[in-house]
Design a protein around this motif. Structure first.
Motif, PDB file in Angstrom:
ATOM      1  N   ILE A 206       0.842  -1.206   0.000  1.00  0.00           N
ATOM      2  CA  ILE A 206       0.000   0.000   0.000  1.00  0.00           C
ATOM      3  C   ILE A 206       0.871   1.248   0.000  1.00  0.00           C
ATOM      4  O   ILE A 206       0.626   2.191  -0.756  1.00  0.00           O
ATOM      5  N   ILE A 207       1.911   1.246   0.839  1.00  0.00           N
ATOM      6  CA  ILE A 207       2.759   2.439   0.982  1.00  0.00           C
ATOM      7  C   ILE A 207       3.457   2.771  -0.326  1.00  0.00           C
ATOM      8  O   ILE A 207       3.498   3.941  -0.735  1.00  0.00           O
ATOM      9  N   GLN A 208       3.997   1.763  -1.008  1.00  0.00           N
ATOM     10  CA  GLN A 208       4.739   2.027  -2.244  1.00  0.00           C
ATOM     11  C   GLN A 208       3.829   2.531  -3.362  1.00  0.00           C
ATOM     12  O   GLN A 208       4.224   3.390  -4.148  1.00  0.00           O
ATOM     13  N   SER A 209       2.617   1.994  -3.443  1.00  0.00           N
ATOM     14  CA  SER A 209       1.677   2.503  -4.447  1.00  0.00           C
ATOM     15  C   SER A 209       1.264   3.933  -4.113  1.00  0.00           C
ATOM     16  O   SER A 209       1.120   4.774  -5.019  1.00  0.00           O
ATOM     17  N   TYR A 210       1.109   4.237  -2.827  1.00  0.00           N
ATOM     18  CA  TYR A 210       0.765   5.598  -2.405  1.00  0.00           C
ATOM     19  C   TYR A 210       1.912   6.565  -2.693  1.00  0.00           C
ATOM     20  O   TYR A 210       1.692   7.677  -3.200  1.00  0.00           O
ATOM     21  N   VAL A 211       3.136   6.135  -2.407  1.00  0.00           N
ATOM     22  CA  VAL A 211       4.313   6.976  -2.661  1.00  0.00           C
ATOM     23  C   VAL A 211       4.454   7.272  -4.154  1.00  0.00           C
ATOM     24  O   VAL A 211       4.723   8.409  -4.554  1.00  0.00           O
ATOM     25  N   PHE A 212       4.270   6.252  -4.980  1.00  0.00           N
ATOM     26  CA  PHE A 212       4.357   6.422  -6.442  1.00  0.00           C
ATOM     27  C   PHE A 212       3.332   7.447  -6.918  1.00  0.00           C
ATOM     28  O   PHE A 212       3.653   8.342  -7.708  1.00  0.00           O
ATOM     29  N   ALA A 213       2.084   7.316  -6.441  1.00  0.00           N
ATOM     30  CA  ALA A 213       1.019   8.224  -6.871  1.00  0.00           C
ATOM     31  C   ALA A 213       1.251   9.646  -6.362  1.00  0.00           C
ATOM     32  O   ALA A 213       1.054  10.616  -7.099  1.00  0.00           O
ATOM     33  N   VAL A 214       1.693   9.788  -5.108  1.00  0.00           N
ATOM     34  CA  VAL A 214       1.915  11.125  -4.534  1.00  0.00           C
ATOM     35  C   VAL A 214       3.070  11.833  -5.235  1.00  0.00           C
ATOM     36  O   VAL A 214       2.979  13.030  -5.553  1.00  0.00           O
ATOM     37  N   LEU A 215       4.172  11.116  -5.486  1.00  0.00           N
ATOM     38  CA  LEU A 215       5.307  11.732  -6.181  1.00  0.00           C
ATOM     39  C   LEU A 215       4.930  12.144  -7.603  1.00  0.00           C
ATOM     40  O   LEU A 215       5.336  13.204  -8.081  1.00  0.00           O
ATOM     41  N   SER A 216       4.129  11.315  -8.282  1.00  0.00           N
ATOM     42  CA  SER A 216       3.653  11.688  -9.625  1.00  0.00           C
ATOM     43  C   SER A 216       2.788  12.939  -9.561  1.00  0.00           C
ATOM     44  O   SER A 216       2.867  13.811 -10.435  1.00  0.00           O
ATOM     45  N   THR A 217       1.967  13.041  -8.514  1.00  0.00           N
ATOM     46  CA  THR A 217       1.130  14.238  -8.314  1.00  0.00           C
ATOM     47  C   THR A 217       1.986  15.468  -8.085  1.00  0.00           C
ATOM     48  O   THR A 217       1.721  16.544  -8.657  1.00  0.00           O
ATOM     49  N   LEU A 218       3.011  15.341  -7.262  1.00  0.00           N
ATOM     50  CA  LEU A 218       3.903  16.469  -6.984  1.00  0.00           C
ATOM     51  C   LEU A 218       4.665  16.907  -8.240  1.00  0.00           C
ATOM     52  O   LEU A 218       4.853  18.100  -8.481  1.00  0.00           O
ATOM     53  N   TYR A 219       5.079  15.930  -9.058  1.00  0.00           N
ATOM     54  CA  TYR A 219       5.781  16.271 -10.301  1.00  0.00           C
ATOM     55  C   TYR A 219       4.853  17.011 -11.266  1.00  0.00           C
ATOM     56  O   TYR A 219       5.291  17.910 -11.973  1.00  0.00           O
ATOM     57  N   SER A 220       3.579  16.625 -11.282  1.00  0.00           N
ATOM     58  CA  SER A 220       2.624  17.301 -12.162  1.00  0.00           C
ATOM     59  C   SER A 220       2.317  18.719 -11.695  1.00  0.00           C
ATOM     60  O   SER A 220       2.064  19.606 -12.513  1.00  0.00           O
ATOM     61  N   SER A 221       2.350  18.928 -10.372  1.00  0.00           N
ATOM     62  CA  SER A 221       2.050  20.267  -9.847  1.00  0.00           C
ATOM     63  C   SER A 221       3.155  21.276 -10.157  1.00  0.00           C
ATOM     64  O   SER A 221       2.926  22.486 -10.159  1.00  0.00           O
ATOM     65  N   GLU A 222       4.374  20.779 -10.434  1.00  0.00           N
ATOM     66  CA  GLU A 222       5.495  21.675 -10.718  1.00  0.00           C
ATOM     67  C   GLU A 222       5.426  22.292 -12.111  1.00  0.00           C
ATOM     68  O   GLU A 222       6.089  23.296 -12.368  1.00  0.00           O
ATOM     69  N   VAL A 223       4.679  21.688 -13.022  1.00  0.00           N
ATOM     70  CA  VAL A 223       4.636  22.190 -14.401  1.00  0.00           C
ATOM     71  C   VAL A 223       3.541  23.216 -14.616  1.00  0.00           C
ATOM     72  O   VAL A 223       3.410  23.783 -15.704  1.00  0.00           O
ATOM     73  N   ASN A 224       2.705  23.461 -13.594  1.00  0.00           N
ATOM     74  CA  ASN A 224       1.616  24.452 -13.720  1.00  0.00           C
ATOM     75  C   ASN A 224       2.088  25.830 -13.268  1.00  0.00           C
ATOM     76  O   ASN A 224       2.858  25.947 -12.354  1.00  0.00           O
TER      77      ASN A 224
END
Length: 224
Positions: A206-224
């Protein structure tokens, strides 16, 4: 006795095609049933999880983002978590332990963020290369460091997920192989240890899937 320690991660089978990769779509077979059956506790629990993730990802993504963008990351979290969990069952192949799958999830996401950011917010992307308050003499070095750290992001996402899945499974395999050489008392201790490790691996899934999704979210927020 296994001839190779990593043979449990080998996707090859005796047939001409690798049926082990079919475990990746087992989650997709199980999920849709709750959309036409009477709502159950499982249904309510899953709706609660997705709504909680939606609220959390919405905070991480900037206000200028496209509506419904959190659904991408919730789907990403779901497919990784299902594959991680399925790998804990006996005789089911852990597809998330292979870089083929993890990199195919991370690389298209990162590429789409980069293409969108550099085409629509070019000045903003250039500003990210030099953090605020950087002395002028250090600016060329900071641009190199930030560029490298940006380029290796999909690799770090993929390696983190695959390595964590492999590490736990290898530990379970190593301890399990020592069972035939142990006394009855040590076997009882081994079974308790294996159960505790299995609980730990469930949490890691659960933790690794959550970490993957959260980091992808953070990377997407940097391009806006």
């Amino acid at each position: 006795m296994m001839t190779n320690l990593f043979s449990s991660f080998d996707p090859s089978t005796n047939l001409m095609i690798s049926l082990n990769w079919l475990s990746t779509i087992l989650g997709m077979i199980l999920i849709p049933s709750m959309f036409w059956l009477i709502p159950s506790r499982w249904n309510f629990m899953w709706i609660k999880i997705t709504s909680t993730l939606h609220k959390e990802f919405k905070v991480l993504i900037s206000n200028n983002s496209i509506k419904g963008m959190t659904l991408i990351f919730i789907s990403l979290f779901s497919i990784i978590m299902f594959n991680n969990f399925l790998g804990l069952f006996p005789y089911i192949f852990t597809s998330s332990s292979h870089m083929v799958m993890t990199l195919s999830l991370a690389l298209p996401l990162w590429l789409s963020f980069m293409i969108y950011g550099w085409t629509n917010n070019t000045i903003h992307m250039f500003a990210h290369l030099v953090p605020m308050g950087t002395p002028p003499i250090l600016m060329p070095f900071m641009v190199c460091i930030e560029s490298i750290s940006n380029i290796i992001r999909p690799g770090t996402l993929a390696v983190r997920l695959a390595a964590n899945m492999i590490a736990g499974h290898l530990l379970l395999t190593l301890l399990g192989n020592t069972g035939p050489m142990m006394s009855m008392m040590m076997i009882n201790i081994l079974i308790i240890t294996q159960l505790l490790l299995l609980m730990l691996e469930s949490a890691v899934s659960i933790i690794q899937s959550y970490v993957f999704a959260v980091l992808s979210t953070l990377y997407s927020s940097e391009v806006n």
